[in-house]
Design an enzyme around this catalytic site. Sequence first.
Site, PDB file in Angstrom:
ATOM      1  N   GLU A 235     -44.985  22.097  -6.785  1.00  0.00           N
ATOM      2  CA  GLU A 235     -45.617  21.666  -5.533  1.00  0.00           C
ATOM      3  C   GLU A 235     -46.965  22.335  -5.300  1.00  0.00           C
ATOM      4  O   GLU A 235     -47.853  21.758  -4.678  1.00  0.00           O
ATOM      5  CB  GLU A 235     -44.692  21.930  -4.344  1.00  0.00           C
ATOM      6  CG  GLU A 235     -43.507  20.990  -4.246  1.00  0.00           C
ATOM      7  CD  GLU A 235     -42.290  21.493  -5.016  1.00  0.00           C
ATOM      8  OE1 GLU A 235     -42.416  22.470  -5.787  1.00  0.00           O
ATOM      9  OE2 GLU A 235     -41.205  20.905  -4.849  1.00  0.00           O
TER      10      GLU A 235
ATOM     11  N   PHE B 102     -28.658  23.180   3.580  1.00  0.00           N
ATOM     12  CA  PHE B 102     -29.164  23.251   2.211  1.00  0.00           C
ATOM     13  C   PHE B 102     -30.633  22.842   2.168  1.00  0.00           C
ATOM     14  O   PHE B 102     -31.018  21.829   2.735  1.00  0.00           O
ATOM     15  CB  PHE B 102     -28.338  22.332   1.292  1.00  0.00           C
ATOM     16  CG  PHE B 102     -28.867  22.287  -0.110  1.00  0.00           C
ATOM     17  CD1 PHE B 102     -28.846  23.434  -0.904  1.00  0.00           C
ATOM     18  CD2 PHE B 102     -29.413  21.129  -0.632  1.00  0.00           C
ATOM     19  CE1 PHE B 102     -29.357  23.411  -2.194  1.00  0.00           C
ATOM     20  CE2 PHE B 102     -29.919  21.095  -1.920  1.00  0.00           C
ATOM     21  CZ  PHE B 102     -29.896  22.240  -2.702  1.00  0.00           C
ATOM     22  N   GLN B 103     -31.442  23.641   1.520  1.00  0.00           N
ATOM     23  CA  GLN B 103     -32.890  23.444   1.413  1.00  0.00           C
ATOM     24  C   GLN B 103     -33.559  23.320   2.774  1.00  0.00           C
ATOM     25  O   GLN B 103     -34.530  22.574   2.938  1.00  0.00           O
ATOM     26  CB  GLN B 103     -33.213  22.230   0.523  1.00  0.00           C
ATOM     27  CG  GLN B 103     -32.866  22.495  -0.937  1.00  0.00           C
ATOM     28  CD  GLN B 103     -33.473  21.487  -1.903  1.00  0.00           C
ATOM     29  OE1 GLN B 103     -33.651  20.326  -1.572  1.00  0.00           O
ATOM     30  NE2 GLN B 103     -33.758  21.932  -3.111  1.00  0.00           N
TER      31      GLN B 103
ATOM     32  N   LYS C 272     -34.983  14.025   7.584  1.00  0.00           N
ATOM     33  CA  LYS C 272     -34.385  12.931   6.816  1.00  0.00           C
ATOM     34  C   LYS C 272     -33.979  11.755   7.711  1.00  0.00           C
ATOM     35  O   LYS C 272     -34.278  10.601   7.409  1.00  0.00           O
ATOM     36  CB  LYS C 272     -33.157  13.477   6.084  1.00  0.00           C
ATOM     37  CG  LYS C 272     -32.498  12.465   5.172  1.00  0.00           C
ATOM     38  CD  LYS C 272     -31.292  13.086   4.484  1.00  0.00           C
ATOM     39  CE  LYS C 272     -30.571  12.035   3.657  1.00  0.00           C
ATOM     40  NZ  LYS C 272     -29.356  12.594   3.042  1.00  0.00           N
TER      41      LYS C 272
ATOM     42  N   MET D 116     -61.974  40.697 -13.390  1.00  0.00           N
ATOM     43  CA  MET D 116     -62.539  41.314 -12.196  1.00  0.00           C
ATOM     44  C   MET D 116     -61.771  42.585 -11.837  1.00  0.00           C
ATOM     45  O   MET D 116     -62.358  43.577 -11.402  1.00  0.00           O
ATOM     46  CB  MET D 116     -62.528  40.311 -11.040  1.00  0.00           C
ATOM     47  CG  MET D 116     -63.465  40.658  -9.915  1.00  0.00           C
ATOM     48  SD  MET D 116     -65.178  40.869 -10.447  1.00  0.00           S
ATOM     49  CE  MET D 116     -65.876  39.268 -10.115  1.00  0.00           C
TER      50      MET D 116
END
Lengths: 592, 173
Positions: free
Chosen positions: A50, A112-113, A162, A479
């Site tokens: 993602e 969940f999630q 959802k 760096m």
Amino acid sequence: MKKTGAEIFCESLRHEGVKTVFGLPGGVVLKIFDVLCQQKDIQFILTRHEQGAAHMAEGYAKATGKAGVALVTSGPGMTNIVTGLADAYMDSVPLVAFTGQVSTDLIGNDAFQEADNVGISRPCTKHNVLVKDVNDLAQTIKEAFYIATSGRPGPVLVDIPKDVSIAKADFKYPDKVSLRGYNPTIGGNKYQIKQAAEEIMRAKKPIIYVGGGAIFSDAADELRELAEITQIPVTMTLMGLGSFPGSHPLSLGMLGMHGAYWTNMAMHHCDLLIAVGARFDDRVTGKLSEFCPEARVVHIDIDPTSIKKTFHAHIPIVGDVKTVLREMNVILRSMDGNPAEMKALKAPWMKQIDDWKKAHPLSYKQDDKVVKPQFVVEKLYELTKHEAIVATDVGQHQMFAAQYFKGNRPRTWLTSGGLGTMGFGFPAAIGAQVAFPDRLVLCITSEGSFQMNLQELVVAAEHKLPVKIVLLNNGVHGMVRQWQDLFYEGRYSASLLGKLPDFVKLADAYGILGLRAEKPGEVESVLKEGLKHKGPVLMDIHTDPFENCYPMIPAGGAQHEMMLEDPPELKLARKGGPHKRKVDEGEGVLPA
Amino acid sequence: MEHIISVLVENKFGVLARVAGLFSARGYNIESLSVAPTLDPTTSMITIVTVGDDRIIEQIMKQLNKVVEVLKVVDLTETHFLDRETALIKVHTKPEHRDEAIRIADIFRAKIVDSSSTTYTVEITGDVDKVEALINLLKPLGIKELIRTGRIAISRETTRTASPRREPALLKS
């Protein structure tokens, strides 16, 4: 006829003119994905992480000026885009991120999630909303695009549970937005603009300091007009590169921590600083108490919070850069004076800047043994005839690219400035290539940054996106290593990368062309071959691990106190001597 | 210097979190905070007492204005205003202190709103000095519990026409 939330989502995107969505599916967004695959207007690019989707959407947005769109699932899908949101927030990138959420009846139950998407993203978005009712969905999406792209642009997150994507409602896409708490100031205060114009006419040592705001506001033409009628030199921040042609005689290139010597000296000695869509970042100003000590300051910005946040402004002008500059140019043209007179007035100033330039030009020494990163960037600049969209990651290679790849057009320089996100460059290049399939898109990166999002190679291969990846591989976090050499007596704590993958084999594994150059003599032919190739290419170019990026204003140092080369003790250490450099802890050291 | 800032916001969930989060994210102080709906049920008023120099207060005002759900921001300290706070103070009262507690409450025009054999609960409304003075006087008797509402404030009508000192371009209309 009633439509489901998922259908309303797709219809709304179509009304907003969205052509491409980047993202990755998951449980709670299945309904949306089900509708998405049954329509033809919107292309969906499946990323492999993602974070890649968020940066691709950013690259798309930076290159086009339109909002980039990402669609991800709840929980980990959302938490994975947080870096992209924070990056877009810092650099004012218009981005609309849609996240799935668990059903409204489950919210708060540690389902969940489940994650608190609006809570997590609140400090790194311009605005965010949880849609609790399908009847609000279209309006919310309309507002999200409006907020993301207007005023000072930024990321907006819309969280869709959802059940909202499944529920049905009448669909009518609103044709306008009215938000009583959000109304960006566009036209600047006329009196202030006139005051500024008068100061500009009088100034003997003026300088225009341009940030990313000039690009978001499409003000390149107005900016050029301002510079040319007044004959004032222009310096750009990292985000502002491209807003003014880098090859223009009035261009001073980039300023700040790794800006050119003449640019920072000009800043330090100017008598009038005209800040245009810039925010006086610490990487630009160095020690604030010694920043532009002699200057009167005009500050034009659409975001009032940018004005007087870190540095004072004598003439603050809140407004859209393009609108304000256009008005200012009209006033300036109506005043006495013409470019020739203006040029004469500024002649001593330009001569002084030219002397500084001659005294300490940007330089490096390329021998026949080790490839210098600057050499690669310069070659690339020549070979591409200065015409390319360039995406970079973060670190030394980014600074070398900013110094040596002088962009001439806005929206051709995609980099992560404020947040400094390693891993940004490659997905951003993909996003830009999706938007402009026929243009040359370069990704200048390093082995450290590239490994943070290399999973997206498969996206380039799958969609035949001919991104040219120029990987400056020095085997170290350059760096970090440079700072350790300069301020930590050369103790390379966790900066040497040691074991590295074989990038040519890696490219091969993903089905794209991999090339390698290890010697200076091989660089040009590899670049030429890579640029000629029709598909995506990964060019692994081995560069000097000990090259340092100069000039450098040490963190907390004043603008005119630049390091121009390795200090003597470091040169000695390179030859095997002791590596000694005292660090005065705390003395003027900014949060690095 | 202390400032009392009135923030008119959309009455939606998450708005208070955004406003409070802005303070914590940028390291500004909140000395006290009170939130309640206004006459218009779609809006709420947040009253924040904060401390900072002019530069910080200017940033706070601008940052608050930038929040999409914020409708209006007023620094009351720049005008003439009234501020009030209510405190409920539960004091221990030994038999020999019960008269003294009542006397102190009377002097401050505070009310005793609850009483038990060993405590009084005193209600006081006033400006912050008055409330603190009462608390200080009751302390020697032994304060068992103390709860304060945080300050609310309103501008005085007679001086409403006085022009704000801030640049008009920086404020939301």
